[in-house]
Design a protein around this motif. Sequence first.
Motif, PDB file in Angstrom:
ATOM      1  N   LEU A 139       0.823  -1.204   0.000  1.00  0.00           N
ATOM      2  CA  LEU A 139       0.000   0.000   0.000  1.00  0.00           C
ATOM      3  C   LEU A 139       0.858   1.256   0.000  1.00  0.00           C
ATOM      4  O   LEU A 139       1.876   1.327   0.693  1.00  0.00           O
ATOM      5  CB  LEU A 139      -0.904   0.029   1.238  1.00  0.00           C
ATOM      6  CG  LEU A 139      -1.850  -1.150   1.455  1.00  0.00           C
ATOM      7  CD1 LEU A 139      -2.568  -1.003   2.790  1.00  0.00           C
ATOM      8  CD2 LEU A 139      -2.858  -1.235   0.308  1.00  0.00           C
ATOM      9  N   ALA A 140       0.412   2.274  -0.723  1.00  0.00           N
ATOM     10  CA  ALA A 140       1.128   3.548  -0.698  1.00  0.00           C
ATOM     11  C   ALA A 140       1.178   4.119   0.710  1.00  0.00           C
ATOM     12  O   ALA A 140       2.163   4.775   1.087  1.00  0.00           O
ATOM     13  CB  ALA A 140       0.453   4.535  -1.651  1.00  0.00           C
ATOM     14  N   ASP A 141       0.149   3.840   1.502  1.00  0.00           N
ATOM     15  CA  ASP A 141       0.109   4.340   2.876  1.00  0.00           C
ATOM     16  C   ASP A 141       1.227   3.743   3.738  1.00  0.00           C
ATOM     17  O   ASP A 141       1.550   4.289   4.792  1.00  0.00           O
ATOM     18  CB  ASP A 141      -1.256   4.016   3.504  1.00  0.00           C
ATOM     19  CG  ASP A 141      -1.434   4.652   4.867  1.00  0.00           C
ATOM     20  OD1 ASP A 141      -1.239   5.872   4.984  1.00  0.00           O
ATOM     21  OD2 ASP A 141      -1.741   3.923   5.827  1.00  0.00           O
ATOM     22  N   ALA A 170       2.012  -0.305  -9.615  1.00  0.00           N
ATOM     23  CA  ALA A 170       0.796   0.245  -9.007  1.00  0.00           C
ATOM     24  C   ALA A 170       1.134   1.080  -7.781  1.00  0.00           C
ATOM     25  O   ALA A 170       0.546   2.142  -7.549  1.00  0.00           O
ATOM     26  CB  ALA A 170      -0.168  -0.886  -8.635  1.00  0.00           C
ATOM     27  N   LEU A 171       2.089   0.613  -6.995  1.00  0.00           N
ATOM     28  CA  LEU A 171       2.517   1.360  -5.823  1.00  0.00           C
ATOM     29  C   LEU A 171       3.100   2.706  -6.235  1.00  0.00           C
ATOM     30  O   LEU A 171       2.801   3.745  -5.636  1.00  0.00           O
ATOM     31  CB  LEU A 171       3.548   0.542  -5.046  1.00  0.00           C
ATOM     32  CG  LEU A 171       4.099   1.150  -3.756  1.00  0.00           C
ATOM     33  CD1 LEU A 171       2.985   1.406  -2.754  1.00  0.00           C
ATOM     34  CD2 LEU A 171       5.156   0.223  -3.145  1.00  0.00           C
ATOM     35  N   ALA A 189       2.410   4.371  -8.888  1.00  0.00           N
ATOM     36  CA  ALA A 189       1.308   5.219  -9.349  1.00  0.00           C
ATOM     37  C   ALA A 189       0.588   5.851  -8.167  1.00  0.00           C
ATOM     38  O   ALA A 189       0.278   7.053  -8.170  1.00  0.00           O
ATOM     39  CB  ALA A 189       0.338   4.399 -10.192  1.00  0.00           C
ATOM     40  N   ASP A 190       0.324   5.062  -7.145  1.00  0.00           N
ATOM     41  CA  ASP A 190      -0.369   5.587  -5.964  1.00  0.00           C
ATOM     42  C   ASP A 190       0.484   6.602  -5.209  1.00  0.00           C
ATOM     43  O   ASP A 190      -0.035   7.523  -4.574  1.00  0.00           O
ATOM     44  CB  ASP A 190      -0.762   4.448  -5.030  1.00  0.00           C
ATOM     45  CG  ASP A 190      -1.867   3.568  -5.606  1.00  0.00           C
ATOM     46  OD1 ASP A 190      -2.562   4.026  -6.538  1.00  0.00           O
ATOM     47  OD2 ASP A 190      -2.029   2.426  -5.133  1.00  0.00           O
ATOM     48  N   LEU A 191       1.799   6.432  -5.273  1.00  0.00           N
ATOM     49  CA  LEU A 191       2.703   7.380  -4.613  1.00  0.00           C
ATOM     50  C   LEU A 191       2.949   8.623  -5.463  1.00  0.00           C
ATOM     51  O   LEU A 191       3.534   9.597  -4.984  1.00  0.00           O
ATOM     52  CB  LEU A 191       4.039   6.710  -4.300  1.00  0.00           C
ATOM     53  CG  LEU A 191       4.026   5.705  -3.141  1.00  0.00           C
ATOM     54  CD1 LEU A 191       5.338   4.914  -3.109  1.00  0.00           C
ATOM     55  CD2 LEU A 191       3.812   6.420  -1.806  1.00  0.00           C
TER      56      LEU A 191
END
Length: 235
Positions: free
Chosen positions: A115-117, A151-152, A154-156
């Motif tokens: 997760l980006a979080d 994907a990570l 992209a989220d970051l």
Amino acid sequence: MPESDDSLTSRRPIEAVLLDFHGTLAQVEDAVRWVMLAAQSAGRELQRPRATVLADRLTTAGRAGGPRPHRVPAHLAEVWADRDLSVDAHRASYTGLAATVDEELAGHLYDRLLLADGWELYADTVPTLRALRAAGVPVAVVSNIGFDLRALAADLGFADLVDEFVLSYEVGRTKPDPAIFWRACAALRVDPERALMVGDTPADAGAAAAGCSVLVLPESEPGKVHGLGGILRLL
């Protein structure tokens, strides 16, 4: 007087940049936060003192994105050896290590890695990548890792600033093997002698054996300026 080999090497024009991910572009979240949020996802509420104890024990056991484990149990030795070459081995390695401390939380702890979080970019990561893009310098992320970073990234918020992702589990080679750096250079269509590898470990410095220039920046605290602006001064 003839120029030294070091002087000549330092003047090679840099036409592409290869970047490590963990420790170079981003850091994993604070260990206590990691444990507390994983516990929440498992339906458990942990007080900070208990979470702090668990975080220390889990970090010693071996945390993905953290220091190497103090000891790898014999039953995990095989998957540990292949952790950066297989999605299944990567997950099995780190959930297995976490399970030696808290079996219930093991899967939830690993999931935060995806997760980006669960990550924090350095303050100069995106500005440096934007500057490289504006300068027309292609960039590849070269990582020893057992899951897809795209994907990570992209989220970051930096995936669109990277031209290629060269990931060990996809190419079947891990740093410091020169082959992974050659693969990255080929993807960017640049000779290794005109590429700069930026990382934080001796494995990243292995790019020198592939013919690349190397810049090693020791890890910084999450969210801080990491010195990535030095890349721009080398171009």
